[in-house]
Design an enzyme around this catalytic site. Structure first.
Site, mmCIF file in Angstrom:
data_model
loop_
_atom_site.group_PDB
_atom_site.id
_atom_site.type_symbol
_atom_site.label_atom_id
_atom_site.label_comp_id
_atom_site.label_asym_id
_atom_site.label_seq_id
_atom_site.Cartn_x
_atom_site.Cartn_y
_atom_site.Cartn_z
ATOM 1 N N LYS A 9 49.342 20.420 -28.259
ATOM 2 C CA LYS A 9 47.990 20.760 -27.748
ATOM 3 C C LYS A 9 47.198 20.589 -27.496
ATOM 4 O O LYS A 9 47.194 19.082 -27.945
ATOM 5 C CB LYS A 9 47.784 21.363 -29.626
ATOM 6 C CG LYS A 9 49.266 22.485 -29.882
ATOM 7 C CD LYS A 9 48.482 23.323 -30.924
ATOM 8 C CE LYS A 9 49.871 24.358 -31.287
ATOM 9 N NZ LYS A 9 49.383 24.982 -33.305
ATOM 10 N N TYR A 49 52.098 33.483 -27.782
ATOM 11 C CA TYR A 49 51.937 33.691 -29.181
ATOM 12 C C TYR A 49 51.598 35.499 -29.482
ATOM 13 O O TYR A 49 51.225 35.271 -30.292
ATOM 14 C CB TYR A 49 50.253 33.287 -29.488
ATOM 15 C CG TYR A 49 50.913 31.669 -29.629
ATOM 16 C CD1 TYR A 49 51.389 30.810 -30.415
ATOM 17 C CD2 TYR A 49 49.218 30.040 -29.021
ATOM 18 C CE1 TYR A 49 51.229 29.917 -30.345
ATOM 19 C CE2 TYR A 49 49.448 29.503 -29.767
ATOM 20 C CZ TYR A 49 50.366 28.734 -30.183
ATOM 21 O OH TYR A 49 50.746 27.278 -30.214
ATOM 22 N N ASN A 112 45.762 21.642 -35.113
ATOM 23 C CA ASN A 112 47.486 20.797 -36.006
ATOM 24 C C ASN A 112 48.301 20.843 -35.055
ATOM 25 O O ASN A 112 49.207 20.182 -35.213
ATOM 26 C CB ASN A 112 48.125 21.627 -36.434
ATOM 27 C CG ASN A 112 48.690 23.165 -36.037
ATOM 28 O OD1 ASN A 112 48.467 23.209 -34.878
ATOM 29 N ND2 ASN A 112 48.883 24.267 -36.693
ATOM 30 N N HIS A 115 52.841 22.205 -31.431
ATOM 31 C CA HIS A 115 54.146 22.689 -31.951
ATOM 32 C C HIS A 115 55.889 23.173 -31.229
ATOM 33 O O HIS A 115 55.478 22.064 -30.576
ATOM 34 C CB HIS A 115 53.347 24.487 -30.511
ATOM 35 C CG HIS A 115 54.834 25.715 -30.699
ATOM 36 N ND1 HIS A 115 54.514 26.282 -31.386
ATOM 37 C CD2 HIS A 115 55.602 25.841 -29.702
ATOM 38 C CE1 HIS A 115 55.553 27.085 -30.819
ATOM 39 N NE2 HIS A 115 56.180 26.705 -30.505
ATOM 40 N N GLU A 126 60.351 30.062 -25.373
ATOM 41 C CA GLU A 126 59.533 29.679 -25.184
ATOM 42 C C GLU A 126 59.729 28.821 -23.788
ATOM 43 O O GLU A 126 58.918 28.484 -23.077
ATOM 44 C CB GLU A 126 58.967 28.464 -26.385
ATOM 45 C CG GLU A 126 58.613 30.156 -27.432
ATOM 46 C CD GLU A 126 58.030 29.178 -28.560
ATOM 47 O OE1 GLU A 126 58.613 28.635 -29.267
ATOM 48 O OE2 GLU A 126 57.783 29.607 -29.822
HETATM 49 P P1 IDP Z 1 53.343 27.005 -36.821
HETATM 50 O O1 IDP Z 1 52.531 26.384 -35.422
HETATM 51 O O2 IDP Z 1 53.877 25.795 -38.119
HETATM 52 O O3 IDP Z 1 54.916 27.518 -36.679
HETATM 53 P P2 IDP Z 1 52.780 30.106 -36.867
HETATM 54 O O4 IDP Z 1 52.554 30.677 -37.684
HETATM 55 O O5 IDP Z 1 53.358 29.974 -36.069
HETATM 56 O O6 IDP Z 1 53.368 28.267 -37.413
HETATM 57 O O7 IDP Z 1 50.868 30.123 -36.188
HETATM 58 C C1 IDP Z 1 50.693 29.180 -34.833
HETATM 59 C C2 IDP Z 1 49.389 28.733 -34.868
HETATM 60 O O8 IDP Z 1 48.636 28.853 -35.172
HETATM 61 C C3 IDP Z 1 49.977 27.705 -35.706
HETATM 62 O O9 IDP Z 1 49.601 26.715 -35.361
HETATM 63 C C4 IDP Z 1 47.872 27.736 -36.196
HETATM 64 O O10 IDP Z 1 47.255 26.510 -35.021
HETATM 65 C C5 IDP Z 1 47.942 28.922 -35.754
HETATM 66 N N1 IDP Z 1 47.473 29.487 -36.968
HETATM 67 C C6 IDP Z 1 48.040 29.930 -38.017
HETATM 68 N N2 IDP Z 1 47.856 29.993 -39.483
HETATM 69 C C7 IDP Z 1 46.662 30.124 -39.114
HETATM 70 C C8 IDP Z 1 45.957 30.023 -40.039
HETATM 71 O O11 IDP Z 1 45.898 30.930 -41.043
HETATM 72 N N3 IDP Z 1 44.351 30.427 -39.711
HETATM 73 C C9 IDP Z 1 43.920 29.399 -38.528
HETATM 74 N N4 IDP Z 1 44.512 29.090 -37.297
HETATM 75 C C10 IDP Z 1 46.608 29.558 -37.529
#
Ligand code: IDP
Length: 147
Positions: A9, A49, A112, A115, A126
């Site tokens: 990212k 997304y 984080n 992805h 994707e």
């Molecule tokens: P993942 O990347 O671990 O698969 P997902 O649930 O698919 O997680 O969420 C996509 C992205 O959205 C996450 O990587 C993170 O950057 C963001 N995200 C997910 N949940 C939250 C949240 O509760 N607060 C802020 N950002 C979130």
């Protein structure tokens, strides 16, 4: 053989972690079949997304993922989707197991670093969003018999 879509990212690109992150999947024994540095335009970010549309973090997530270049990749290997998710770690860096990318380098859920597709079906979806068929390189690795 399974394929997965991974994407360093914008925070990972800005922090100079592309090489470190790519190296982890290479050393694991997975095969890189496509990679490119790209800016993600809003329309593509929305498609990627789509499952999060309506959630409270959705708009912030779109702003983040379109804020700078990402390093998009396709990796191949037996159970590639689950293996890559294991190396990446849980969404929240606090819950990510030590030794995972997010545990080692991330602090906040919204920064984080990487992805990774969460299922083979989503991986195919994707990959099609970010790559053309011609960009997926088919080749053999002689070392494969040892992995
Ligand atoms: P993942 O990347 O671990 O698969 P997902 O649930 O698919 O997680 O969420 C996509 C992205 O959205 C996450 O990587 C993170 O950057 C963001 N995200 C997910 N949940 C939250 C949240 O509760 N607060 C802020 N950002 C979130």
């Amino acid at each position: 053989m399974e394929r997965t879509y991974l994407m360093v990212k914008p925070d990972g690109v800005q922090r100079g972690l592309i090489g470190e992150i790519v190296g982890r999947f290479e050393r694991k024994g997975l095969k890189l079949v496509a990679a490119k540095l790209i800016n993600v335009e809003l329309e593509r970010a929305e498609r990627h997304y789509a499952e999060h549309k309506g959630k409270d973090f959705y708009e912030k997530l779109l702003t983040f993922i379109t804020a700078g270049p990402v390093f998009a990749m396709v990796w191949e290997g037996d159970q590639a989707v689950a293996l890559c998710r294991a190396l990446i770690g849980k969404t929240n860096a606090l819950e990510a197991a030590p030794g995972t990318i997010r545990s080692d380098y991330a602090i906040h859920t919204n920064f984080n670093l990487i992805h990774g597709s969460d299922s083979p079906d989503n991986a195919e979806r994707e990959i099609a969003i970010f790559f053309n068929d011609e960009e997926l390189v088919s080749y053999d690795k002689a070392i494969q018999v040892w992995i």
